[in-house]
Design a protein around this motif. Structure first.
Motif, PDB file in Angstrom:
ATOM      1  N   LYS A 199      11.106 -14.262  -0.379  1.00  0.00           N
ATOM      2  CA  LYS A 199      10.438 -14.837  -0.799  1.00  0.00           C
ATOM      3  C   LYS A 199       9.640 -15.227  -1.165  1.00  0.00           C
ATOM      4  O   LYS A 199       9.164 -16.267  -1.960  1.00  0.00           O
ATOM      5  N   GLU A 200       8.277 -14.260  -1.188  1.00  0.00           N
ATOM      6  CA  GLU A 200       7.024 -15.157  -1.478  1.00  0.00           C
ATOM      7  C   GLU A 200       6.484 -13.661  -1.234  1.00  0.00           C
ATOM      8  O   GLU A 200       6.845 -12.101  -0.528  1.00  0.00           O
ATOM      9  N   VAL A 201       5.518 -13.191  -2.472  1.00  0.00           N
ATOM     10  CA  VAL A 201       4.389 -12.046  -1.919  1.00  0.00           C
ATOM     11  C   VAL A 201       3.337 -12.298  -2.362  1.00  0.00           C
ATOM     12  O   VAL A 201       2.465 -13.078  -3.366  1.00  0.00           O
ATOM     13  N   HIS A 202       2.304 -11.695  -1.175  1.00  0.00           N
ATOM     14  CA  HIS A 202       1.024 -12.333  -0.783  1.00  0.00           C
ATOM     15  C   HIS A 202      -0.132 -10.675  -1.368  1.00  0.00           C
ATOM     16  O   HIS A 202       0.319 -10.353  -0.817  1.00  0.00           O
ATOM     17  N   PHE A 203      -0.789 -11.010  -2.229  1.00  0.00           N
ATOM     18  CA  PHE A 203      -1.537 -10.140  -2.983  1.00  0.00           C
ATOM     19  C   PHE A 203      -2.929 -10.154  -2.414  1.00  0.00           C
ATOM     20  O   PHE A 203      -3.878 -10.762  -2.399  1.00  0.00           O
ATOM     21  N   PHE A 204      -3.634  -9.253  -1.149  1.00  0.00           N
ATOM     22  CA  PHE A 204      -4.936  -9.468  -1.195  1.00  0.00           C
ATOM     23  C   PHE A 204      -5.812  -8.643  -1.781  1.00  0.00           C
ATOM     24  O   PHE A 204      -5.585  -7.291  -1.229  1.00  0.00           O
ATOM     25  N   TRP A 205      -7.067  -8.589  -2.854  1.00  0.00           N
ATOM     26  CA  TRP A 205      -7.648  -7.768  -3.352  1.00  0.00           C
ATOM     27  C   TRP A 205      -8.935  -7.570  -3.080  1.00  0.00           C
ATOM     28  O   TRP A 205      -9.826  -8.934  -3.633  1.00  0.00           O
ATOM     29  N   ILE A 206      -9.184  -7.196  -2.429  1.00  0.00           N
ATOM     30  CA  ILE A 206     -10.624  -7.206  -1.946  1.00  0.00           C
ATOM     31  C   ILE A 206     -11.840  -5.889  -2.698  1.00  0.00           C
ATOM     32  O   ILE A 206     -12.048  -4.929  -2.829  1.00  0.00           O
TER      33      ILE A 206
END
Length: 133
Positions: free
Chosen positions: A34-41
């Motif tokens: 349903k959703e894709v969350h990419f956390f890029w630090i």
């Protein structure tokens, strides 16, 4: 919902995952995501250029744009002699101020269902009245 976090040397498999998810959802494969969350630090905004091909594919497709959410975090202070880095951070800072001002009048009218995983996407700090960007 898929949540992926990438930083440092972990960005290589992170980008491979991003490429696979984009290809899967962009193609004819059936996806239950349903959703894709990419956390890029990262320390430098220049490193986001490694993902530019994937970003372009997502931005150009309405369906992908509705499902992908990027949470980009810079950890290094912008060097005083780096005009592009300064401009990037300044644009993000100013847009955040504009977005927050547009959000605040609506905040009292929104319920928990509006702020859930598929609802309005805003920084969590805004929900608790913080002044941070």
């Amino acid at each position: 919902v898929l949540v992926a976090v990438g930083a440092g040397v972990g960005v290589t498999p992170f980008l491979a995952l991003m490429a696979r998810v984009v290809a899967m959802m962009d193609g004819h494969e059936v996806s239950t995501l349903k959703e894709v969350h990419f956390f890029w630090i990262t320390r430098s905004a220049d490193e986001y250029l490694f993902g530019r091909h994937h970003f372009s594919r997502i931005i150009s497709d309405d369906r992908l744009r509705q499902k992908f959410f990027f949470h980009l975090h810079l950890t290094q202070q912008a060097p005083s002699n780096d005009a592009p880095a300064y401009l990037f951070r300044e644009v993000v800072r100013r847009q955040s101020i504009i977005d927050r001002e547009a959000f605040l009048p609506l905040a009292g009218e929104l319920g928990a269902q509006d702020l859930g995983p598929s609802g309005l996407q805003v920084p969590c700090c805004w929900l608790h009245g913080a002044e941070d960007h």
